[in-house]
Design a protein around this motif. Structure first.
Motif, mmCIF file in Angstrom:
data_model
loop_
_atom_site.group_PDB
_atom_site.id
_atom_site.type_symbol
_atom_site.label_atom_id
_atom_site.label_comp_id
_atom_site.label_asym_id
_atom_site.label_seq_id
_atom_site.Cartn_x
_atom_site.Cartn_y
_atom_site.Cartn_z
ATOM 1 N N ASN A 43 0.823 -1.380 -0.320
ATOM 2 C CA ASN A 43 0.058 0.048 -0.118
ATOM 3 C C ASN A 43 0.530 1.470 -0.145
ATOM 4 O OD1 ASN A 43 -1.673 1.625 1.074
ATOM 5 N ND2 ASN A 43 -3.008 0.587 1.089
ATOM 6 N N THR A 44 0.539 1.793 -0.776
ATOM 7 C CA THR A 44 1.468 2.853 -1.149
ATOM 8 C C THR A 44 1.220 4.722 -0.450
ATOM 9 O OG1 THR A 44 0.210 3.717 -3.054
ATOM 10 C CG2 THR A 44 2.188 2.757 -3.620
ATOM 11 N N HIS A 45 -0.213 4.147 -0.131
ATOM 12 C CA HIS A 45 -1.124 5.316 0.608
ATOM 13 C C HIS A 45 -0.686 5.393 1.699
ATOM 14 C CE1 HIS A 45 -3.595 7.375 -2.500
ATOM 15 N NE2 HIS A 45 -3.935 5.947 -2.331
ATOM 16 N N PHE A 46 -0.338 3.967 2.566
ATOM 17 C CA PHE A 46 0.571 3.711 3.896
ATOM 18 C C PHE A 46 2.527 3.767 3.657
ATOM 19 C CE2 PHE A 46 3.311 1.193 6.978
ATOM 20 C CZ PHE A 46 1.919 0.786 8.245
ATOM 21 N N ARG A 47 2.965 3.811 2.628
ATOM 22 C CA ARG A 47 4.321 4.285 2.589
ATOM 23 C C ARG A 47 4.036 5.164 2.721
ATOM 24 N NH1 ARG A 47 5.320 0.734 -1.511
ATOM 25 N NH2 ARG A 47 4.905 2.829 -3.522
ATOM 26 N N SER A 48 3.314 6.347 2.204
ATOM 27 C CA SER A 48 3.787 7.700 2.499
ATOM 28 C C SER A 48 3.368 8.953 4.346
ATOM 29 C CB SER A 48 2.260 8.480 1.046
ATOM 30 O OG SER A 48 0.660 8.443 1.631
ATOM 31 N N LEU A 49 2.526 7.661 4.599
ATOM 32 C CA LEU A 49 2.261 8.244 5.964
ATOM 33 C C LEU A 49 4.019 7.824 6.730
ATOM 34 C CD1 LEU A 49 -1.400 6.368 7.006
ATOM 35 C CD2 LEU A 49 -0.870 8.462 6.182
ATOM 36 N N ASN A 50 4.508 6.847 6.847
ATOM 37 C CA ASN A 50 5.794 7.488 6.965
ATOM 38 C C ASN A 50 5.566 5.830 8.355
ATOM 39 O OD1 ASN A 50 8.055 8.152 5.231
ATOM 40 N ND2 ASN A 50 7.186 10.044 6.390
ATOM 41 N N CYS A 51 5.184 5.332 8.278
ATOM 42 C CA CYS A 51 4.831 4.666 9.674
ATOM 43 C C CYS A 51 5.166 3.490 9.943
ATOM 44 C CB CYS A 51 3.688 4.799 10.240
ATOM 45 S SG CYS A 51 2.118 6.091 10.339
ATOM 46 N N GLN A 52 5.717 3.185 11.177
ATOM 47 C CA GLN A 52 5.980 1.535 10.644
ATOM 48 C C GLN A 52 5.630 0.851 12.301
ATOM 49 O OE1 GLN A 52 10.808 1.883 11.943
ATOM 50 N NE2 GLN A 52 10.028 4.551 12.085
ATOM 51 N N PHE A 53 5.782 -0.237 12.261
ATOM 52 C CA PHE A 53 5.203 -1.079 13.941
ATOM 53 C C PHE A 53 6.672 -1.547 14.620
ATOM 54 C CE2 PHE A 53 2.314 -2.033 9.966
ATOM 55 C CZ PHE A 53 0.935 -1.269 10.069
ATOM 56 N N ILE A 54 6.898 -1.416 15.999
ATOM 57 C CA ILE A 54 7.611 -1.535 16.638
ATOM 58 C C ILE A 54 7.539 -2.211 17.169
ATOM 59 C CG2 ILE A 54 8.933 0.554 16.169
ATOM 60 C CD1 ILE A 54 7.824 1.447 18.798
ATOM 61 N N ASN A 55 8.290 -3.408 17.559
ATOM 62 C CA ASN A 55 7.903 -5.090 18.814
ATOM 63 C C ASN A 55 7.786 -3.704 19.954
ATOM 64 O OD1 ASN A 55 8.165 -6.878 20.478
ATOM 65 N ND2 ASN A 55 10.090 -6.716 20.340
ATOM 66 N N GLN A 56 6.880 -3.798 21.033
ATOM 67 C CA GLN A 56 6.142 -3.778 22.149
ATOM 68 C C GLN A 56 5.898 -4.723 22.758
ATOM 69 O OE1 GLN A 56 1.859 -2.843 22.218
ATOM 70 N NE2 GLN A 56 1.786 -3.570 24.082
ATOM 71 N N ASN A 57 7.127 -5.301 23.933
ATOM 72 C CA ASN A 57 7.850 -5.960 24.629
ATOM 73 C C ASN A 57 7.813 -5.685 26.100
ATOM 74 O OD1 ASN A 57 10.373 -4.121 25.256
ATOM 75 N ND2 ASN A 57 11.279 -5.560 24.329
ATOM 76 N N GLU A 58 8.240 -6.545 26.801
ATOM 77 C CA GLU A 58 8.227 -5.780 28.752
ATOM 78 C C GLU A 58 8.441 -4.327 29.121
ATOM 79 O OE1 GLU A 58 11.269 -8.800 27.948
ATOM 80 O OE2 GLU A 58 9.254 -8.598 27.259
ATOM 81 N N ASN A 59 10.094 -4.377 27.723
ATOM 82 C CA ASN A 59 10.670 -3.200 28.105
ATOM 83 C C ASN A 59 10.680 -1.746 27.505
ATOM 84 O OD1 ASN A 59 12.306 -4.733 29.839
ATOM 85 N ND2 ASN A 59 13.584 -5.867 28.023
ATOM 86 N N PHE A 60 9.066 -1.695 26.632
ATOM 87 C CA PHE A 60 8.369 -0.636 26.245
ATOM 88 C C PHE A 60 8.677 0.920 26.409
ATOM 89 C CE2 PHE A 60 6.351 2.150 23.475
ATOM 90 C CZ PHE A 60 6.493 1.942 22.003
ATOM 91 N N ASP A 61 9.180 1.428 26.319
ATOM 92 C CA ASP A 61 9.282 2.695 27.099
ATOM 93 C C ASP A 61 8.124 3.796 26.877
ATOM 94 O OD1 ASP A 61 10.571 5.087 28.349
ATOM 95 O OD2 ASP A 61 11.960 5.215 27.735
#
Length: 269
Positions: A43-61
């Motif tokens: 999806n090019t529309h998602f790409r243009s948002l510059n969002c990314q999924f990041i790991n939410q582990n127990e140490n997530f700040d």
């Protein structure tokens, strides 16, 4: 539940995901990093948002921010590894990126205006749609009215040939996908209706999602259609033709504990 892809390769509620993302080819849960690449590639529309999924582990700040604030301020989407709920959330970002971004913006604006703890009617409606929403693209008003009036037997059975030809469901709520891994009688979605022209049905599946994404953004922005939950209508999800094996028999729809009739208004004349 462990990773498995057999349900993606069958016709039914999960088939759109495989048709667009080729889920069946993955042998294990995609990592948050891989999900970013999968969705950006599709999806090019998602790409243009510059969002990314990041790991939410127990140490997530969290830095004192709510989930919605992290996305809004940093364009980072906290995602738990090997988690169906978050996996399906990523898929919805790939199908409705502009709507997901708009809903996140509305959340963040309400948090800024009213604080983290005070839930507004708009935030409640957005959350309900985000978790359990289903977009119903329809051509004829009679199909919309039948469902809003809970004429389940009429819509799902007597006119089931209209489904996927003149009225079509598109899952928006990622919790619906998760619950559909182990479907149960009582599973109910919140339907948001969008009227489309007869030309809509001729478009590719990708294009259908793009059209609905744009229409959702327009309606939610201009009409404030999720300012509360008044535009969301209950829909017994397992009644959608061919989305549940037992619904190929008329008696399935005669279970009024699940397919409940419309309540009569108690409001005074």
């Amino acid at each position: 539940m462990s990773w498995h892809t057999d349900m993606f390769m069958r016709d039914g509620i999960f088939s759109d995901l495989d048709a667009i993302f080729n889920i069946h080819k993955y042998t294990s849960f995609p990592t948050p990093h891989n999900l970013t690449n999968i969705v950006r590639e599709q999806n090019t529309h998602f790409r243009s948002l510059n969002c990314q999924f990041i790991n939410q582990n127990e140490n997530f700040d969290w830095e004192g921010q709510y989930y919605e604030e992290i996305i809004y301020t940093k364009s980072l989407i906290p995602t738990r590894e090997e988690n169906w709920h978050d996996f399906f959330n990523a898929m919805i970002w790939g199908l409705f990126p502009n709507t997901k971004k708009l809903l996140n913006k509305l959340h963040a604006e309400d948090i800024e205006a009213f604080g983290q703890k005070q839930r507004t009617k708009q935030r409640d409606a957005i959350t309900l749609f985000d978790e359990c929403g289903i977009v119903l693209a329809y051509e004829s008003e009679q199909d919309k009215i039948a469902l809003q009036q809970h004429l389940w037997l009429d819509s799902f059975w007597r006119h089931r040939d209209r489904w996927f030809n003149q009225i079509r469901p598109f899952i928006f709520g990622h919790a619906l996908y998760e619950m559909s891994l182990s479907p149960f009688i009582g599973l109910t979605a919140k339907a948001y209706f969008i009227k489309v022209s007869d030309k809509f049905w001729n478009f590719s599946l990708d294009k259908k999602y793009q059209i609905l994404d744009a229409l959702l953004v327009k309606q939610i922005s201009e009409q404030q259609s999720l300012q509360d939950n008044s535009n969301l209508s209950p829909l017994p999800l397992l009644g959608v033709p061919d989305w549940y094996p037992d619904n190929n028999q008329q008696h399935f729809y005669e279970n009024t504990d699940y397919f409940r009739p419309k309540r009569k208004s108690t409001k005074a004349a």
